[in-house]
Design an enzyme around this catalytic site. Structure first.
Site, short mmCIF file in Angstrom:
data_model
loop_
_atom_site.label_atom_id
_atom_site.label_comp_id
_atom_site.label_asym_id
_atom_site.label_seq_id
_atom_site.Cartn_x
_atom_site.Cartn_y
_atom_site.Cartn_z
N ASP A 1 -8.85 -10.04 9.09
CA ASP A 1 -8.39 -8.69 8.75
C ASP A 1 -9.44 -7.59 9.01
O ASP A 1 -9.08 -6.50 9.42
CB ASP A 1 -7.96 -8.64 7.28
CG ASP A 1 -7.12 -7.42 6.93
OD1 ASP A 1 -6.21 -7.09 7.71
OD2 ASP A 1 -7.37 -6.79 5.89
N SER B 1 -1.01 -3.56 10.27
CA SER B 1 -0.65 -4.43 9.15
C SER B 1 0.64 -5.21 9.44
O SER B 1 1.62 -4.63 9.92
CB SER B 1 -0.46 -3.58 7.89
OG SER B 1 -1.63 -2.82 7.66
N HIS C 1 -10.26 -2.73 11.67
CA HIS C 1 -9.14 -3.54 11.16
C HIS C 1 -8.85 -4.65 12.17
O HIS C 1 -7.85 -4.59 12.89
CB HIS C 1 -7.92 -2.62 10.96
CG HIS C 1 -6.81 -3.23 10.17
ND1 HIS C 1 -5.50 -2.76 10.27
CD2 HIS C 1 -6.77 -4.23 9.26
CE1 HIS C 1 -4.72 -3.46 9.46
NE2 HIS C 1 -5.47 -4.36 8.84
N LYS D 1 -9.60 -2.64 1.80
CA LYS D 1 -9.36 -1.46 2.65
C LYS D 1 -10.18 -0.25 2.21
O LYS D 1 -10.67 0.51 3.03
CB LYS D 1 -7.87 -1.10 2.65
CG LYS D 1 -6.97 -2.24 3.04
CD LYS D 1 -7.24 -2.72 4.44
CE LYS D 1 -6.58 -4.06 4.66
NZ LYS D 1 -5.97 -4.22 5.96
N TYR E 1 -1.74 -3.65 -6.91
CA TYR E 1 -1.42 -4.50 -5.77
C TYR E 1 -2.36 -4.36 -4.58
O TYR E 1 -2.68 -3.24 -4.17
CB TYR E 1 0.02 -4.23 -5.29
CG TYR E 1 0.53 -5.35 -4.41
CD1 TYR E 1 0.86 -6.58 -4.97
CD2 TYR E 1 0.63 -5.20 -3.04
CE1 TYR E 1 1.30 -7.62 -4.19
CE2 TYR E 1 1.07 -6.25 -2.24
CZ TYR E 1 1.41 -7.46 -2.82
OH TYR E 1 1.84 -8.49 -2.02
N ARG F 1 0.84 -1.20 0.00
CA ARG F 1 0.00 0.00 0.00
C ARG F 1 0.88 1.25 0.00
O ARG F 1 1.98 1.25 0.54
CB ARG F 1 -0.90 0.02 1.25
CG ARG F 1 -2.10 -0.93 1.16
CD ARG F 1 -2.96 -0.82 2.40
NE ARG F 1 -2.25 -1.27 3.57
CZ ARG F 1 -1.66 -0.50 4.47
NH1 ARG F 1 -1.70 0.81 4.36
NH2 ARG F 1 -1.04 -1.02 5.50
N CYS G 1 1.26 -7.39 11.71
CA CYS G 1 1.59 -7.49 13.14
C CYS G 1 0.89 -8.67 13.81
O CYS G 1 0.77 -8.71 15.03
CB CYS G 1 1.26 -6.19 13.86
SG CYS G 1 2.37 -4.85 13.41
N ARG H 1 2.29 -12.13 -0.67
CA ARG H 1 1.04 -12.59 -0.05
C ARG H 1 0.44 -13.77 -0.77
O ARG H 1 0.69 -14.00 -1.95
CB ARG H 1 0.03 -11.44 -0.03
CG ARG H 1 0.55 -10.24 0.79
CD ARG H 1 -0.52 -9.53 1.52
NE ARG H 1 0.04 -8.51 2.40
CZ ARG H 1 -0.48 -8.19 3.58
NH1 ARG H 1 -1.55 -8.81 4.03
NH2 ARG H 1 0.08 -7.25 4.33
#
Ligand code: GTP
Ligand code: SPV
Ligand code: MN
Length: 580
Positions: free
Chosen positions: A273, A246, A224, A204, A195, A67, A248, A365
């Site tokens: 998420d 993100s 989130h 998001k 992406y 991002r 974590c 990912r």
């Protein structure tokens, strides 16, 4: 055909001038055609059909791997509504700029129209979005990440209530990249990136940035957060939601495997998420996962850290920016066993363990259908969702934050979330490992100003008779040598066990300046290998570090001016008093 939808699609086609327009129906046949076309143009490489049936490997442009927060804008009518936590762009100027950028941008390409539903089909909590894109890669990923196609279109019917998203790859030129949100009209325009969160607009852009605004207006919350059910040996399941920034640990905690000491316990993944929560008639908060798949960080995923994820990626999954071995299997740093003697790295170059570079990009990912996860909750498709008993905040903090503490009440819990900080990761472009304040792990995702967002949290807490208990965890505390003090992953169950005990009104703890902290004796540590000295360090609260922390929180809160609820300042003042 929905006339409002049709005229909007016509309007976008007139602007972007594609060679053809294709409406996605979400069928298997369509999916196979799209994937075959992606193989034909070299975007996808089919993986080993025995080991990864239905799996594909793909690489993004090397300048388009995460991002990009600096190119992400919230174009509210009034800059104050965007807040200092976001980049604002005047909506009139933004529209002029976007019209130019998108004019003719799909020439020679196919324009795909993707109807999708965020949340279980037929749920009153679900929302419909339409993403228009010129990327077939986006279509293949959206089919995994959302309930996509005819079913979503049927659910929309003739309604005008859908989130409009327009996406074009452009020339993937970082200089022209922009991800613009118009919260008032529920619109997203994304240009120049293919992406992840920049391009899969349901995730998001819609489910957090636009939905957070809708939640504010309609009295619910878009967060989130992962959602996890923990079933005791007696068969009772308690649900927790956890917000970590993100990369974590949300996917890891959402797929937790309880250690041997927790015989008879089962963990159920509802989401990894995003969490949409609203007050239910019983005075609790009820949550759904709006997504239909996992877009998880690959590096570090192994049978030691996440057996469930390792098992689920073996069919119908897409790998982006991992390495690929000679036997056409995906590979990344941290995977079990020895690295392959040779692979193709995330940039398409020959790679060996001696290369001295990473085979997989740190933000590479996997995209995996939720149904592949063998511990997926039976409530995953439940239109009412699940009741949340505890909310857990967390971040990467080498020092300061203890392993776990509980807030005194909802208002204090809101303060704990608002005061969160974490070291930055590879999930966003920019420096890694820098501590920044990231309230509720929403810094890059809240579609309006944080002052009003914290006020919304307080309001929701008042509206529910039994708000969840609020906790804070830190799996990342280090010793003097910089080594993690806590084993993490499955062993995080030991902390969740204390959380559940507290929710049940038990769980021994000590009142400290920052909240309730467990006594080492109240954590089930058998088999963890954690020494008493490490445990002491993990639960230690360093007053001088916390005093510095309050100064930083004050400085941060100051940015939000009049919109900051006075309760947040009161909580900070009380923390200071308690610290002495
Ligand atoms: P997004 O998908 O970006 O929102 O991230 P996420 O929160 O789902 O992150 P994820 O679970 O994929 O975590 C990725 C990183 O965190 C990897 O480097 C993991 O190894 C690390 N990680 C996750 N859980 C733990 C833990 O309990 N302890 C330690 N030390 N590392 C962890
Ligand atoms: C995150 O960065 O928090 C993600 C990945 O979950 S992305 O969808 O790219 O935003
Ligand atoms: Mn995320």
């Amino acid at each position: 055909m929905n006339p409002v939808l049709k005229s909007w699609v016509d309007e976008i086609a007139a602007l972007t001038a594609p060679a053809s327009v294709y409406w996605c129906d979400g069928s298997d046949a369509e999916d196979q055609r799209i994937k075959a076309a992606l193989v034909a143009d070299g975007t996808f490489t089919p993986l080993n059909a025995e080991k990864f049936p239905g799996g594909f490997w793909s690489r993004s442009h090397p300048s388009d791997v995460a991002r990009t927060e600096q190119c992400t804008f919230i174009c509210s009518e009034h800059a104050e509504d965007t807040g200092p936590n976001n980049n604002w762009m005047d909506p009139v100027e933004a529209r002029q700029h976007l019209q130019k950028l998108f004019s003719g941008c799909m020439k020679g390409r196919t324009m795909y129209v993707i109807p999708y539903c965020m949340g279980p089909l037929g749920s009153p909590l679900s929302k419909i979005g339409i993403e228009i894109t010129d990327s077939a890669y986006v279509v293949a990923n959206m089919r995994i990440m959302s309930r996509m196609g005819k079913a979503a279109l049927d659910q929309l019917g003739n309604s005008n209530d859908f989130c409009r998203g327009v996406h074009s790859l452009g020339q993937l030129e970082p200089a022209s990249r922009i991800i613009a949100h118009f919260p008032e009209t529920r619109e997203i325009w994304s240009f120049g990136s293919g992406y992840g969160g920049n391009a899969l607009l349901g995730k998001k852009c819609f489910a957090l940035r636009i939905a957070s605004v809708q939640g504010r207006d309609e009295m619910w919350m878009a967060e989130h957060m992962l959602i996890l059910g923990l079933e005791s040996p007696a068969g009772e399941t308690i649900y927790v939601a956890a917000a970590f920034p993100s990369a974590c640990g949300k996917t890891n905690l959402a797929m937790l495997e309880p250690p041997a000491a927790f015989k008879g316990w089962k963990a159920w993944c509802v989401g990894d998420d995003i969490c949409w929560m609203r007050p239910g008639p019983d005075g609790r908060l009820w949550a759904i996962n709006p997504e239909a798949g996992f877009f998880g960080v690959a590096p570090g995923t192994s049978n030691k850290t996440n057996t469930n994820a390792m098992a689920m990626v073996h069919k119908n999954s897409i790998f982006t920016n991992t390495a690929m071995t000679d036997e056409k299997t995906p590979w990344w740093e941290g995977m079990d066993g020895a690295p392959p003697a040779h692979a193709i790295d995330w940039q398409g170059k020959d790679w060996t363990p001696e290369s001295g570079t990473k085979g997989a990009h740190p933000n590479s990912r996997f995209t995996v259908p939720a149904g592949n996860c063998k511990m997926l909750s039976p409530k995953f498709n439940d239109p009412m969702g699940v009741p949340i008993s505890a909310i857990i905040f967390g971040g990467r903090r080498a020092k300061t934050a203890p392993l776990v503490f509980q807030s005194f009440d909802w208002q204090h819990g809101t303060f704990v979330g608002a005061a969160m900080a974490s070291e930055t990761t590879a999930a966003a472009a920019g420096a890694v490992g820098v501590v920044r304040r990231d309230p509720m792990a929403m810094l890059p995702f809240c579609g309006y100003d944080f002052g009003s967002y914290f006020a919304h949290w307080l309001k929701v807490g008042k509206a529910v008779k039994n708000p969840p208990a609020v906790f804070h965890v830190n799996w990342f505390r280090t010793d003097a040598d910089g080594k993690f003090l806590w084993p993490g992953f499955g062993d995080n169950m030991r902390v969740l066990d204390w959380v559940l005990e507290r929710v049940a009104g038990r769980g021994e703890s000590e009142k400290t300046a920052i909240g309730w902290v467990p006594k080492a004796s109240s954590l089930k540590l058998e088999g963890s290998g954690v020494e008493p000295a490490a445990m002491k360090e993990l639960l230690h609260i360093d007053r001088s570090l916390w005093k510095q922390e309050t100064a930083d929180i004050e400085n941060f809160f100051g940015k939000f001016g009049d919109r900051m609820p006075k309760e947040m300042h009161t909580e900070l003042a009380s923390l200071r008093l308690r610290l002495g």
